[in-house]
Motif scaffolding. Sequence first.
Motif, PDB file in Angstrom:
ATOM      1  N   ALA A  76       0.732  -1.115  -0.134  1.00  0.00           N
ATOM      2  CA  ALA A  76      -0.094   0.043   0.055  1.00  0.00           C
ATOM      3  C   ALA A  76       0.982   1.090   0.062  1.00  0.00           C
ATOM      4  O   ALA A  76       1.853   1.389   0.709  1.00  0.00           O
ATOM      5  CB  ALA A  76      -0.822   0.051   1.255  1.00  0.00           C
ATOM      6  N   MET A  93      -4.518   7.185  -0.223  1.00  0.00           N
ATOM      7  CA  MET A  93      -4.000   6.000  -0.268  1.00  0.00           C
ATOM      8  C   MET A  93      -4.028   5.766  -1.810  1.00  0.00           C
ATOM      9  O   MET A  93      -4.877   5.587  -2.289  1.00  0.00           O
ATOM     10  CB  MET A  93      -4.686   4.734   0.464  1.00  0.00           C
ATOM     11  N   LEU A  96      -3.316  -0.015  -2.989  1.00  0.00           N
ATOM     12  CA  LEU A  96      -3.615  -0.994  -2.392  1.00  0.00           C
ATOM     13  C   LEU A  96      -3.718  -2.428  -2.992  1.00  0.00           C
ATOM     14  O   LEU A  96      -4.560  -2.446  -3.865  1.00  0.00           O
ATOM     15  CB  LEU A  96      -4.520  -1.143  -1.094  1.00  0.00           C
ATOM     16  N   TRP A 129      -9.443   7.164  -0.803  1.00  0.00           N
ATOM     17  CA  TRP A 129      -8.639   6.541  -1.707  1.00  0.00           C
ATOM     18  C   TRP A 129      -9.680   6.223  -2.698  1.00  0.00           C
ATOM     19  O   TRP A 129     -10.944   6.609  -2.565  1.00  0.00           O
ATOM     20  CB  TRP A 129      -8.144   5.072  -1.334  1.00  0.00           C
TER      21      TRP A 129
END
Length: 161
Positions: A76, A93, A96, A129
């Motif tokens: 990630a 983020m 991932l 994200w």
Amino acid sequence: MTSAARVRRAERADLPRVAELAAQHARYERAEPPVPDLADRLAALLFDGRDGVDGPAPRLVCLLAELPGGEVVGYATCSPVLSTWDGREYLHMDCLFLAPGRRGLGLGALLMDAVVAEGRRRGLSEVQWQTPAWNEGAIRFYDRLGGRALEKVRYSLPVSR
């Protein structure tokens, strides 16, 4: 959950494996492959002259899912981003990903816990994200974690040099 699996920060020696996983990730998302010198580019963002002590903090954080025995099977990445509307930073983020055959073992939750911990460590109150609309498995996973979907369409516009 895979017993004794752990999440740790990437080290410089991990970058070739991270680049391999990023290539798998791009194929999975039906995207163009990463640039050939991705490991070098990541090194500049993660390590080169940016340790938070002798210079600014790293621009990017890379967290790795590692099985007992040391096999790195997922990653990630995240970095702080500014929100104009909120007048504050949040943790974005960017990626991932878990290698095929390594999903459903609890490793994704370990990575998300580590991303949230990174946001908390930085004093940030939110992680954001995105995932492709067709990635139903990821959407179910994020929903189970308590994530809240936001309706937006992502654009990209090349900048000429």
